[in-house]
Design an enzyme around this catalytic site. Structure first.
Site, mmCIF file in Angstrom:
data_model
loop_
_atom_site.group_PDB
_atom_site.id
_atom_site.type_symbol
_atom_site.label_atom_id
_atom_site.label_comp_id
_atom_site.label_asym_id
_atom_site.label_seq_id
_atom_site.Cartn_x
_atom_site.Cartn_y
_atom_site.Cartn_z
ATOM 1 N N ASP A 467 0.838 -1.192 0.000
ATOM 2 C CA ASP A 467 0.000 0.000 0.000
ATOM 3 C C ASP A 467 0.875 1.245 0.000
ATOM 4 O O ASP A 467 1.859 1.333 0.763
ATOM 5 C CB ASP A 467 -0.905 0.037 1.232
ATOM 6 C CG ASP A 467 -2.183 -0.769 1.046
ATOM 7 O OD1 ASP A 467 -2.428 -1.242 -0.078
ATOM 8 O OD2 ASP A 467 -2.931 -0.928 2.033
ATOM 9 N N ARG A 521 -7.391 -4.392 -6.875
ATOM 10 C CA ARG A 521 -6.492 -3.288 -6.504
ATOM 11 C C ARG A 521 -5.102 -3.490 -7.100
ATOM 12 O O ARG A 521 -4.112 -3.638 -6.395
ATOM 13 C CB ARG A 521 -6.405 -3.136 -4.985
ATOM 14 C CG ARG A 521 -7.739 -2.832 -4.324
ATOM 15 C CD ARG A 521 -7.603 -2.615 -2.825
ATOM 16 N NE ARG A 521 -8.897 -2.317 -2.223
ATOM 17 C CZ ARG A 521 -9.083 -2.096 -0.920
ATOM 18 N NH1 ARG A 521 -8.042 -2.119 -0.101
ATOM 19 N NH2 ARG A 521 -10.289 -1.839 -0.453
#
Length: 635
Positions: A467, A521
């Protein structure tokens, strides 16, 4: 890499000439070791043992395997469970505790089952439990030593394991030395039953290194030796090497810094590490706190960021060992308090345990740091490489695996599930970061279902693989493998651009990455000016590029396979996305609706990249061409 066949042929000629000259001038480097996953056998150490009526002994499962993965273990008592108990029944070692109250010596049979890459192997041993009043002598009687790999590359490494035979439960101290061939390898410092041998052969011939281990109980000492063959150095194959002096492309390379990461560090701040403590020491440059001084850290082993701790250890560290008898006891009691739309009455305990785990396994990476793996299994498991408010970071040729959150928070008001809060790599508020030739993943893309008063819910131990959030900027993620995970990677974590200053930041490049057995994602973008090119979306269950709030994504020359799921998932139709030169084999959501990205990478001053044709991506970007261990590291 070139855009047309004519340029590729010319480049091939140049590479061939360069390789020829490299051989003629004998530039030293090494070939990588093979790493085919295979479980051959498992044995139990020690092979024989005797303990007092209420004594203890630790048994160790010694596996003969190929590959860098970690087996799953199961220990059990198959006979004699009236006279002993087991602890740590799912670890590589278990503890047998005697409870013989009879007037005679008893025997207990212990079995271990090791599972690895679809194969299981078993082994058994017998532990004698003396009767009360009988006393066994604590004494080492012999020791043997074995190498995980008997042959390694010129810069490879192998784990050495000492197997003692003893009576009772002596406190054994080990001494490791290289008795011959010390100029071709070095040993990690160790007084335990394992040590790491790392090769440093720069000659053009194979060499033999002899390692001696001594095992002492304080009175008696025993010794044994084993030999390891170290491969010869070979000529460097131009273009297929990783060096600390390498520079990133894409957004991470936008400022043209010629000494990126830790390159340029003094010789005293260049380290080779093989375990948790030496890694932390290197990050601190030998001091008491994490250091922003330039440093290069070579990793020669798989390092457990849990430091060997179990989930229950974190419960005890938080002072709750008297409240819960085991991790399973805590989980059961916690789940019983999870009522829909109400906070758990044990939420404070969950938070405390979660904090203990993060304090141990979330490793803060300071500024001006380069970390490079130099062995087949080099990398980290059971934790997070955490970049928070730092700059100038390089992470290359590492396997970062299984960032398991043992104490996932419960989101009772929204998702109504238990969702993990730990990534393999977390980048928050950081700039100029290059993540390259890494393999990030989870052992299994499977979640448990648990019963609560709120219903059957998902207990999710895995969060993201990488992330990039909270105002991070100038990041390149290249030539990596992303495996076995659902929510792989965010760029931006909130729709409010002012919370973390995301507006006009989150400039990130993703190129030549391989995605397999993942969910979504890849990435999911908010606000960022993100360039996504030459990625291979091979096996995706949900969606690939997710277009979120105010995103500006330039999607170029990627390959979306028939199993890629949806190519685009547009959450905000006012966000910008441009799709050019992509190859869509999948038929799902191949059109990126929304406005134009309003930027072109080739028009950005200082932005350097070289995009291949989308049709060439499957052969250029796959499980054998990108990720950790594919290229040779040259120090």
């Amino acid at each position: 890499m070139k855009k047309n066949s004519q340029k590729r042929k010319f480049g091939t000629i140049l590479l061939s000439l360069a390789a020829l000259f490299a051989v003629l001038f004998s530039t030293a480097a090494c070939k990588t070791d093979s790493d085919d996953d295979e479980l051959n056998s498992v044995t139990i150490s020690p092979s024989e043992a005797t303990i007092n009526a209420n004594g203890q002994i630790s048994l160790y499962a010694d596996v003969d395997k190929k590959g860098s993965g970690t087996p799953v273990y199961k220990w059990e008592i198959t006979s004699g469970d009236d006279y002993a108990t087991l602890e740590k029944a799912t670890s590589v070692n278990c503890v047998v505790t005697g409870k013989n109250t009879t007037t005679a010596e008893q025997e207990v049979t212990v079995k271990v089952t090791a599972a690895y890459d679809g194969t299981t192997k078993e082994a058994t041993t017998t532990v004698k439990i003396l009767a009360p009043g009988q006393v066994v002598e604590n004494k080492v009687t012999s020791v043997s030593v074995s190498a995980e790999k008997n042959s390694i590359a010129c810069d490879g490494s192998t784990t050495l394991t000492a197997t003692p035979v003893y009576s009772g439960n002596p406190e054994i101290t080990y001494t490791w030395t290289i008795s011959s061939g010390s100029e071709y390898a070095e040993l990690s410092e160790s007084t335990t039953g394992t040590a790491t041998l790392t090769a440093k052969n720069t000659t053009t011939a194979g060499q033999t290194v002899t390692v001696k281990v001594g095992a002492s109980d304080g009175t008696n000492s025993e010794e044994s030796t084993c030999t390891v063959t170290v491969g010869a150095a070979a000529a460097v194959e131009t273009g297929n090497v990783i060096k600390a002096s390498d520079l990133p492309d894409g957004w991470a390379g936008i400022n043209g810094d010629s000494s990126f990461g830790g390159y340029g560090a003094s010789s005293s701040n260049i380290y080779t590490v093989s375990d948790y403590s030496s890694f932390i020491s290197a990050l601190k440059c030998g001091g008491k706190s994490y250091s922003n001084t330039k440093k290069i850290i070579y990793v020669s082993n798989e390092i457990d960021l849990n430091g060997g701790k179990t989930p229950y250890d974190y419960i005890k560290d938080a002072g709750k060992g008297g409240t819960y008898s085991s991790y399973e006891d805590w989980q059961s009691k916690f789940l019983a308090t999870c009522i829909k739309n109400k906070a758990s009455t044990l939420a404070s305990d969950q938070s405390a345990f979660h904090k203990q785990q993060k304090n141990q396994s979330n490793i803060m990476i300071p500024s001006n740091t380069t970390i490079i793996g130099i062995a087949d299994n080099a990398g980290f498991k059971n934790g997070t490489l955490y970049l928070k408010g730092v700059s100038n970071i390089v992470i290359r040729n590492l396997k970062v695996w299984d960032s398991l959150d043992y104490f996932p928070p419960w989101y009772q008001n929204s998702e109504n599930n238990f969702n993990a809060d730990m990534d393999c790599i977390t980048v928050e508020g950081s700039t100029y970061v290059w993540i390259d030739h890494c393999t990030l993943g989870d052992t299994a893309h499977v979640y448990d279902t648990v019963s609560t008063p709120a219903g059957e819910l998902s207990w999710v131990n895995y969060d993201a693989l990488c992330d990039i959030t909270k105002g991070s900027n100038y990041v390149t993620v290249s030539n990596c493998q992303f495996l076995n995970d659902d929510k792989v990677g965010l760029v931006g974590s909130t729709d409010n651009g002012t919370t973390y200053g995301d507006t006009d930041k989150l400039k990130v490049t993703f190129h030549h990455n391989y995605y397999n057995n993942v969910g979504q994602r890849l990435p999911r973008v908010r606000f960022g000016q993100v360039h996504v090119y030459n990625n291979n979306y091979d096996n995706v269950s949900s969606c690939c590029v997710v277009v979120g709030k105010s995103a500006q994504i330039y999607v170029e020359n990627n390959y979306f396979s028939a199993n890629a799921g949806k190519a685009f998932d547009v959450k905000d139709t006012t966000a910008g996305v441009t799709s050019v030169g992509n190859k869509f084999v999948t038929t799902k959501s191949t059109t990126a609706t929304g406005i134009d990205a309003n930027w072109i990478p080739s028009s950005v001053s200082g932005y350097v990249y070289n995009a291949d044709s989308a049709s060439d991506v499957p052969s250029l970007v796959n499980a054998t061409t990108v990720g950790a261990g594919v290229w040779t590291v040259v120090k």
